[in-house]
Scaffold this active site. Structure first.
Site, mmCIF file in Angstrom:
data_model
loop_
_atom_site.group_PDB
_atom_site.id
_atom_site.type_symbol
_atom_site.label_atom_id
_atom_site.label_comp_id
_atom_site.label_asym_id
_atom_site.label_seq_id
_atom_site.Cartn_x
_atom_site.Cartn_y
_atom_site.Cartn_z
ATOM 1 N N ASP A 191 -28.784 13.161 -1.381
ATOM 2 C CA ASP A 191 -28.619 11.627 -1.768
ATOM 3 C C ASP A 191 -28.932 10.732 -0.506
ATOM 4 O OD1 ASP A 191 -27.640 9.241 -2.612
ATOM 5 O OD2 ASP A 191 -25.591 9.745 -2.704
ATOM 6 N N GLU B 138 -28.546 0.839 0.345
ATOM 7 C CA GLU B 138 -27.983 1.253 -1.122
ATOM 8 C C GLU B 138 -26.610 1.619 -1.157
ATOM 9 O OE1 GLU B 138 -26.965 3.790 -4.826
ATOM 10 O OE2 GLU B 138 -26.994 4.072 -2.924
ATOM 11 N N GLU B 139 -26.169 2.329 -0.260
ATOM 12 C CA GLU B 139 -24.711 3.079 -0.094
ATOM 13 C C GLU B 139 -23.789 1.938 0.027
ATOM 14 O OE1 GLU B 139 -24.019 5.844 -1.482
ATOM 15 O OE2 GLU B 139 -25.936 7.073 -0.991
ATOM 16 N N ASP C 33 -32.574 8.599 -8.369
ATOM 17 C CA ASP C 33 -31.473 8.806 -7.224
ATOM 18 C C ASP C 33 -30.915 10.165 -7.668
ATOM 19 O OD1 ASP C 33 -29.377 8.739 -5.464
ATOM 20 O OD2 ASP C 33 -29.336 6.393 -6.032
HETATM 21 ZN ZN LIG Z 1 -27.723 7.637 -3.804
#
Ligand SMILES: [Zn+2]
Length: 341
Positions: free
Chosen positions: A176, A206-207, A229
């Site tokens: 990820d 993104e996280e 993703d």
């Molecule tokens: Zn992700």
């Protein structure tokens, strides 16, 4: 899988994506017409339409976030132990006894553990205690004086894990979302002919809230947004079957919805139909909690039609994130099929 190994092992904490960005940039530059980095650090690769039609080419954005959940150095205490602040959603149960890499003036190896008595000395109540990130610290073997020469508050800290293949699976840290970075790179390398202006964006942060995708989508102004993703594969012991999301090896997951976006129904239909026609292994996905860059892209300007293609992944947000190599391949194949039409 050599490319995926490199992507997985390279550090790229949210907000400190320079190393992973440099690696990806090197790989995509020969395959894009234009490569730029925006103020948030997004790497935006444009491959212009190779085919003309009466309409001007459609702008399609494919978003692959390149950041990984990690930490920043919060403070160094008098004994040289490092306290940390997390960037991204960690489950503290997965943080015991980890090796980490502190990216200071130079790379420093450390070990991460919670400040609790060892099992031999632990009382019953110690064992039951639920731990917070603030309970953890990093030991580098260096004194405060030695360490402050090399590291300071704000330096990124990433988990260390060697990438391995096992059977048809591949396991390592940051699948990820380096699995999707692999897909984005392969897409740029392999796509021959497209009527679209294709923007493959390797996004940042993104996280911590889809931040890179938002500025990226604003500047690209796409008509279609496709996030790539990982998603939860709930196909292992101890996980209830009726709450399953996806299964490893059953193909690319075409997302119906998650908590950040509901895929555009016409796009959803189109992708399902295409996967059937091209005989690309696929499954449908509803993720009860979690989201992707699609959630940020769809709300840009006057709105963007979005969908997410997911790579099923076991043990998400641990250093043993595990994917199936064929699911990865299916994801690239479906993207190429869609973008070549
Ligand atoms: Zn992700």
């Amino acid at each position: 899988m050599e490319l995926l190994a490199q992507l997985s092992e390279t550090p790229g904490a949210s907000g400190r994506e320079d190393r992973i960005r440099n690696l990806i940039k090197e790989m995509v530059e020969p395959h894009a017409d234009n490569v730029t980095v925006d103020p948030l650090g997004n790497l935006i690769c444009l491959k212009r339409a190779t085919r003309q039609s009466e309409q001007p080419p459609r702008r399609v954005m494919v978003s692959c976030h390149m950041d990984e959940i990690a930490f920043y150095v919060r403070r160094i205490d008098d004994n040289g132990f490092i306290r940390i602040k997390e960037v991204g959603g960690f489950d503290t149960r997965n943080l015991y006894a980890r090796q980490v890499l502190i990216q200071g003036r130079e790379d420093i190896l450390g070990v991460l553990n919670p400040g609790v008595p060892p099992i031999h000395l632990a009382k019953e109540e110690d064992k039951k205690k639920s731990l917070q990130i603030n309970d953890f610290y990093i030991d580098t073997g260096l004194s405060k004086e030695e360490l402050t020469e090399l590291a300071r508050t704000g330096d990124p800290v990433t988990l260390l894990q060697t990438f391995r293949t096992m059977g048809k699976l591949a396991t390592g840290k940051a699948m990820d979302n380096r699995a999707a970075c692999w897909v984005g790179i392969r897409l740029l390398q392999e796509i021959q002919d497209t009527p679209n202006d294709l923007y493959v964006a390797f996004t940042t942060q993104e996280e911590v809230g889809l931040r890179g995708a938002k500025t990226c989508a604003y500047s690209i102004e796409p008509q279609i947004g496709i996030a790539v993703d990982v998603t939860l594969a709930v196909d292992t012991p101890g996980t209830p079957k009726d709450e399953g999301v996806t299964e490893l090896g059953k193909g690319v997951a075409i997302k119906v919805m998650d908590s950040g976006s509901i895929s555009d129904p016409a796009l959803l239909e189109e992708f399902i139909e295409l996967a059937r026609q091209e005989e690309i292994k696929h499954q449908l996905e509803i993720l009860p909690r979690g989201g992707t860059d699609a959630g940020g892209i769809q709300l840009t300007r006057g709105g963007v039609r979005v969908i997410t293609l997911s790579v099923p992944c076991r043990y998400v947000h641990t250093v043993t994130e595990t994917i199936h190599q064929e699911d990865l391949r299916n994801t690239v194949d479906l993207l190429i099929a869609y973008l070549s039409r």
